[in-house]
Design a protein around this motif. Structure first.
Motif, PDB file in Angstrom:
ATOM      1  N   VAL A   1       9.570   0.794  -0.974  1.00  0.00           N
ATOM      2  CA  VAL A   1       8.336   1.542  -0.808  1.00  0.00           C
ATOM      3  C   VAL A   1       8.286   2.698  -1.803  1.00  0.00           C
ATOM      4  O   VAL A   1       9.299   3.058  -2.418  1.00  0.00           O
ATOM      5  CB  VAL A   1       8.212   2.092   0.636  1.00  0.00           C
ATOM      6  N   TYR A   2       7.111   3.259  -1.920  1.00  0.00           N
ATOM      7  CA  TYR A   2       6.915   4.429  -2.785  1.00  0.00           C
ATOM      8  C   TYR A   2       6.930   5.660  -1.891  1.00  0.00           C
ATOM      9  O   TYR A   2       6.070   5.830  -1.018  1.00  0.00           O
ATOM     10  CB  TYR A   2       5.587   4.309  -3.526  1.00  0.00           C
ATOM     11  N   TYR A   3       7.917   6.532  -2.104  1.00  0.00           N
ATOM     12  CA  TYR A   3       8.081   7.689  -1.232  1.00  0.00           C
ATOM     13  C   TYR A   3       8.401   8.927  -2.060  1.00  0.00           C
ATOM     14  O   TYR A   3       9.411   8.965  -2.769  1.00  0.00           O
ATOM     15  CB  TYR A   3       9.198   7.419  -0.217  1.00  0.00           C
ATOM     16  N   GLN A   4       7.532   9.907  -1.984  1.00  0.00           N
ATOM     17  CA  GLN A   4       7.714  11.184  -2.682  1.00  0.00           C
ATOM     18  C   GLN A   4       8.026  10.994  -4.172  1.00  0.00           C
ATOM     19  O   GLN A   4       8.948  11.604  -4.725  1.00  0.00           O
ATOM     20  CB  GLN A   4       8.799  12.021  -2.002  1.00  0.00           C
ATOM     21  N   GLY A   5       7.276  10.092  -4.808  1.00  0.00           N
ATOM     22  CA  GLY A   5       7.397   9.908  -6.237  1.00  0.00           C
ATOM     23  C   GLY A   5       8.528   9.020  -6.704  1.00  0.00           C
ATOM     24  O   GLY A   5       8.773   8.912  -7.911  1.00  0.00           O
ATOM     25  N   LYS A   6       9.228   8.353  -5.782  1.00  0.00           N
ATOM     26  CA  LYS A   6      10.315   7.468  -6.200  1.00  0.00           C
ATOM     27  C   LYS A   6      10.461   6.299  -5.234  1.00  0.00           C
ATOM     28  O   LYS A   6       9.856   6.279  -4.154  1.00  0.00           O
ATOM     29  CB  LYS A   6      11.626   8.240  -6.290  1.00  0.00           C
ATOM     30  N   ASP A   7      11.272   5.322  -5.639  1.00  0.00           N
ATOM     31  CA  ASP A   7      11.491   4.156  -4.793  1.00  0.00           C
ATOM     32  C   ASP A   7      12.405   4.502  -3.614  1.00  0.00           C
ATOM     33  O   ASP A   7      13.342   5.288  -3.741  1.00  0.00           O
ATOM     34  CB  ASP A   7      12.135   3.028  -5.603  1.00  0.00           C
ATOM     35  N   ALA A   8      12.116   3.878  -2.481  1.00  0.00           N
ATOM     36  CA  ALA A   8      12.933   4.033  -1.285  1.00  0.00           C
ATOM     37  C   ALA A   8      12.815   2.746  -0.483  1.00  0.00           C
ATOM     38  O   ALA A   8      12.105   1.813  -0.900  1.00  0.00           O
ATOM     39  CB  ALA A   8      12.479   5.246  -0.473  1.00  0.00           C
ATOM     40  N   TYR A   9      13.496   2.674   0.649  1.00  0.00           N
ATOM     41  CA  TYR A   9      13.527   1.434   1.409  1.00  0.00           C
ATOM     42  C   TYR A   9      13.328   1.706   2.900  1.00  0.00           C
ATOM     43  O   TYR A   9      13.816   2.709   3.442  1.00  0.00           O
ATOM     44  CB  TYR A   9      14.849   0.693   1.189  1.00  0.00           C
ATOM     45  N   ILE A  10      12.621   0.767   3.558  1.00  0.00           N
ATOM     46  CA  ILE A  10      12.406   0.810   5.005  1.00  0.00           C
ATOM     47  C   ILE A  10      12.681  -0.591   5.554  1.00  0.00           C
ATOM     48  O   ILE A  10      12.251  -1.589   4.970  1.00  0.00           O
ATOM     49  CB  ILE A  10      10.970   1.240   5.351  1.00  0.00           C
ATOM     50  N   SER A  11      13.373  -0.637   6.680  1.00  0.00           N
ATOM     51  CA  SER A  11      13.653  -1.933   7.304  1.00  0.00           C
ATOM     52  C   SER A  11      12.342  -2.645   7.648  1.00  0.00           C
ATOM     53  O   SER A  11      11.429  -2.051   8.242  1.00  0.00           O
ATOM     54  CB  SER A  11      14.481  -1.729   8.572  1.00  0.00           C
ATOM     55  N   ALA A  12      12.251  -3.923   7.276  1.00  0.00           N
ATOM     56  CA  ALA A  12      10.997  -4.667   7.416  1.00  0.00           C
ATOM     57  C   ALA A  12      10.534  -4.795   8.863  1.00  0.00           C
ATOM     58  O   ALA A  12       9.331  -4.906   9.120  1.00  0.00           O
ATOM     59  CB  ALA A  12      11.162  -6.057   6.799  1.00  0.00           C
TER      60      ALA A  12
END
Length: 235
Positions: free
Chosen positions: A211-222
């Motif tokens: 995901v896009y979070y605070q200007g950078k890539d990040a991850y969330i469990s689907a």
């Protein structure tokens, strides 16, 4: 004279009554009729039954909200004094092999309570003089991993990503952690509140969204994101 005789008779009757009462009490007591307390004893108090709560285990799925990483899993081993050089700010390091042990103390004799897979990222908060890293596991437990099996360079782990073109908007089904990598061991960057939206860039083969979070890539469990926009509560 008559009055004197009556007084004497009353005194005799009282004395006889006292004697009969004392005899009856003694007789019944010896046969269990009246229990006689022993000197220096008292009736023992009855304690309420003890209730023991089972120890909780960190959830296998992504925990929505976590606490400060200050606890360790229960152990019967003696706790040893550890001289740890802090790493501040903490850094993310990656497992270089499969089944890398996380131990409760920086020694191979300590109990193992979890393991890392090749490529898993983990937050490192300190290092011992004999080559162990102190790490945070699932934002809850403090553990130790031998330094030979951690690297600051991301390790390929065979996990692939399928990009969304264009990116799509998805919504949190409950409060969910946002991670620096697609693993529950990775550093937590923040929390996406239930019902809030996020821009999803790709889906990983191990069940995460990039995901896009605070200007950078990040991850969330689907499992905590959905394409369906939540309906506002009535009223």
């Amino acid at each position: 004279m008559k009055k004197f005789g009556i007084v004497v008779l009353v005194v005799v009757l009282v004395v006889v009554g006292v004697a009969v009462g004392f005899f009856a009490a003694t007789f019944l007591s010896e046969r269990g009729g009246f229990p006689r307390p022993q000197p220096g004893t008292s009736t023992p108090a009855t304690d309420a039954p003890e209730i023991t709560d089972p120890a909780s285990e960190p959830p296998a799925s992504e925990p929505p909200v976590t606490q400060s990483p200050t606890t360790q899993p229960p152990t019967t081993q003696p706790v040893i004094q550890v001289d740890v050089i802090p790493i501040d700010p903490p850094v993310v390091m990656y497992a270089t092999d499969d089944q890398v042990n996380i131990r409760m103390q920086p020694t191979t004799k300590a109990d193992r309570y979890a393991s890392l897979h090749k490529g898993d990222g983990v937050t490192v908060t300190g290092k011992t003089k004999d080559g162990w890293y102190r790490i945070i596991y699932r934002d809850i437990y403090t553990g130790y991993v031998f330094g030979e099996y951690l690297s600051e360079t991301a390790i390929p782990n065979g996990i692939t990503e399928t990009p969304f073109q264009p990116p799509i908007t998805m919504y949190a089904t409950e409060d969910v952690n946002i991670r620096a990598d697609h693993s529950t061991n990775a550093t937590k960057l923040g929390v996406l509140p239930a019902g809030d939206s996020v821009l999803v860039l790709a889906e990983t083969s191990n069940g995460w969204y990039r995901v896009y979070y605070q200007g950078k890539d990040a991850y969330i469990s689907a499992q905590y994101l959905t394409k369906t926009k939540p309906t506002p509560a009535a009223g």
